[in-house]
Design a protein around this motif. Structure first.
Motif, PDB file in Angstrom:
ATOM      1  N   ARG A  97       1.019  -1.204   0.066  1.00  0.00           N
ATOM      2  CA  ARG A  97       0.067   0.020   0.069  1.00  0.00           C
ATOM      3  C   ARG A  97       0.841   1.299   0.093  1.00  0.00           C
ATOM      4  O   ARG A  97       2.020   1.169   0.450  1.00  0.00           O
ATOM      5  N   PRO A  98       0.278   2.414  -0.538  1.00  0.00           N
ATOM      6  CA  PRO A  98       1.105   3.515  -0.418  1.00  0.00           C
ATOM      7  C   PRO A  98       2.160   3.997   0.855  1.00  0.00           C
ATOM      8  O   PRO A  98       3.106   4.130   0.823  1.00  0.00           O
TER       9      PRO A  98
ATOM     10  N   ILE B  33       5.451   2.261   1.621  1.00  0.00           N
ATOM     11  CA  ILE B  33       6.746   2.756   0.885  1.00  0.00           C
ATOM     12  C   ILE B  33       7.449   3.695   1.837  1.00  0.00           C
ATOM     13  O   ILE B  33       7.040   4.484   2.596  1.00  0.00           O
ATOM     14  N   GLU B  34       8.743   3.317   2.111  1.00  0.00           N
ATOM     15  CA  GLU B  34       9.549   4.041   3.133  1.00  0.00           C
ATOM     16  C   GLU B  34      10.647   5.139   2.582  1.00  0.00           C
ATOM     17  O   GLU B  34      10.824   6.005   2.850  1.00  0.00           O
ATOM     18  N   SER B  35      11.261   4.655   1.245  1.00  0.00           N
ATOM     19  CA  SER B  35      12.106   5.594   0.683  1.00  0.00           C
ATOM     20  C   SER B  35      11.741   5.819  -0.902  1.00  0.00           C
ATOM     21  O   SER B  35      11.111   4.842  -1.317  1.00  0.00           O
ATOM     22  N   TYR B  36      12.434   6.806  -1.646  1.00  0.00           N
ATOM     23  CA  TYR B  36      11.978   6.978  -2.957  1.00  0.00           C
ATOM     24  C   TYR B  36      13.202   7.723  -3.501  1.00  0.00           C
ATOM     25  O   TYR B  36      14.167   8.351  -2.648  1.00  0.00           O
ATOM     26  N   GLY B  37      13.168   7.767  -4.705  1.00  0.00           N
ATOM     27  CA  GLY B  37      14.107   8.522  -5.453  1.00  0.00           C
ATOM     28  C   GLY B  37      14.016   8.726  -7.220  1.00  0.00           C
ATOM     29  O   GLY B  37      13.115   7.753  -7.415  1.00  0.00           O
ATOM     30  N   LYS B  38      14.719   9.354  -7.746  1.00  0.00           N
ATOM     31  CA  LYS B  38      14.188   9.595  -9.302  1.00  0.00           C
ATOM     32  C   LYS B  38      15.491   9.899  -9.931  1.00  0.00           C
ATOM     33  O   LYS B  38      16.465  10.158  -9.417  1.00  0.00           O
TER      34      LYS B  38
ATOM     35  N   PRO C 281       3.024  14.105  -8.185  1.00  0.00           N
ATOM     36  CA  PRO C 281       2.409  12.638  -8.562  1.00  0.00           C
ATOM     37  C   PRO C 281       3.142  11.481  -7.913  1.00  0.00           C
ATOM     38  O   PRO C 281       2.386  10.579  -7.375  1.00  0.00           O
ATOM     39  N   LEU C 282       4.251  11.681  -7.773  1.00  0.00           N
ATOM     40  CA  LEU C 282       4.872  10.655  -7.032  1.00  0.00           C
ATOM     41  C   LEU C 282       4.624  10.496  -5.512  1.00  0.00           C
ATOM     42  O   LEU C 282       4.442   9.558  -4.955  1.00  0.00           O
ATOM     43  N   ARG C 283       4.590  11.670  -4.911  1.00  0.00           N
ATOM     44  CA  ARG C 283       4.219  11.533  -3.538  1.00  0.00           C
ATOM     45  C   ARG C 283       2.927  11.072  -3.299  1.00  0.00           C
ATOM     46  O   ARG C 283       2.625  10.430  -2.321  1.00  0.00           O
ATOM     47  N   LYS C 284       1.927  11.503  -4.369  1.00  0.00           N
ATOM     48  CA  LYS C 284       0.402  10.817  -4.107  1.00  0.00           C
ATOM     49  C   LYS C 284       0.501   9.329  -4.461  1.00  0.00           C
ATOM     50  O   LYS C 284      -0.197   8.488  -3.644  1.00  0.00           O
ATOM     51  N   ALA C 285       1.487   8.782  -5.177  1.00  0.00           N
ATOM     52  CA  ALA C 285       1.697   7.237  -5.242  1.00  0.00           C
ATOM     53  C   ALA C 285       2.056   6.753  -4.033  1.00  0.00           C
ATOM     54  O   ALA C 285       1.892   5.559  -3.949  1.00  0.00           O
ATOM     55  N   VAL C 286       3.188   7.293  -3.445  1.00  0.00           N
ATOM     56  CA  VAL C 286       3.501   6.815  -2.066  1.00  0.00           C
ATOM     57  C   VAL C 286       2.869   7.249  -0.944  1.00  0.00           C
ATOM     58  O   VAL C 286       3.526   6.741   0.215  1.00  0.00           O
TER      59      VAL C 286
END
Length: 194
Positions: free
Chosen positions: A73-74, A77-82, A106-111
């Motif tokens: 579920r969104p 998610i604990e970490s992200y990057g691009k 939109p990335l923040r919405k996904a996670v």
């Protein structure tokens, strides 16, 4: 979708053993990447709005694909990057236009949430070039256990007039973190730092 996508790749990496010790549960990273046509390859343009619009669309598409690859579920998610890899006829500013102005929302919405800045990298290279995607805790930048990265590559991209755009997410930090600092369980996620 305004981006002309040639292909999409999705990878999941699970670490079960690190330093000779079991990792329970395994740490997991997922990456979703798209190979897109660069509309500004070989030309200088002042207005990069089309790439900014593509960044927004790709933030939603690739963020959801990466999250879904982990089957969580969104909020899990604990970490992200691009990151973006521009073919030889493009500019680093083309990567910046994709990654910075509008990809984050939109990335923040996904996670879910995402109070911290999204770590990013950009580079220029040819087909088969590795792309390193930096990772950081999505809500608290000072969580050292989540300072990490993941590497991908397409054997046939980017062509000179293409860009590889990637989003990575995790459901955990590094295996067996031991360098101190704020722990994920203690992060408040209010200011993006702690």
């Amino acid at each position: 979708m305004t981006a002309r996508i040639r292909k999409i790749g999705v990878w999941v990496e699970e670490v079960h053993v690190e330093g000779g010790r079991p990792v329970m549960p395994p740490t997991r990273k997922a990456v979703a990447a798209a190979v897109i046509q660069n509309p500004f390859a070989g030309q200088f343009a002042e207005d990069l709005e089309p790439l900014m619009a593509m960044g927004e669309e790709l933030g939603a598409l690739l963020g959801a694909r990466a999250r879904d690859a982990l089957g969580v579920r969104p909020h899990q998610i604990e970490s992200y990057g691009k990151a973006a890899l521009v073919g030889e006829n493009g500019e680093l500013e083309h990567a910046a236009a994709l990654l910075h102005p509008r990809m984050g929302a939109p990335l923040r919405k996904a996670v879910e949430k995402g109070a911290a800045l999204v770590p990013s990298s950009k580079k220029r290279g040819g087909m088969g070039q590795d792309l390193d995607i930096p990772l950081g805790h999505k809500d608290a930048a000072f969580v050292r256990s989540h300072f990490d990265g993941v590497e991908i590559r397409f054997n046939d991209a980017p062509r000179p007039d293409e860009i590889v755009v990637a989003i990575a997410v995790t459901d955990s930090g590094r295996p067996h973190p031991r360098v101190g600092g704020l722990e994920a369980k203690d992060a408040k996620g209010v200011d993006g730092l702690r």
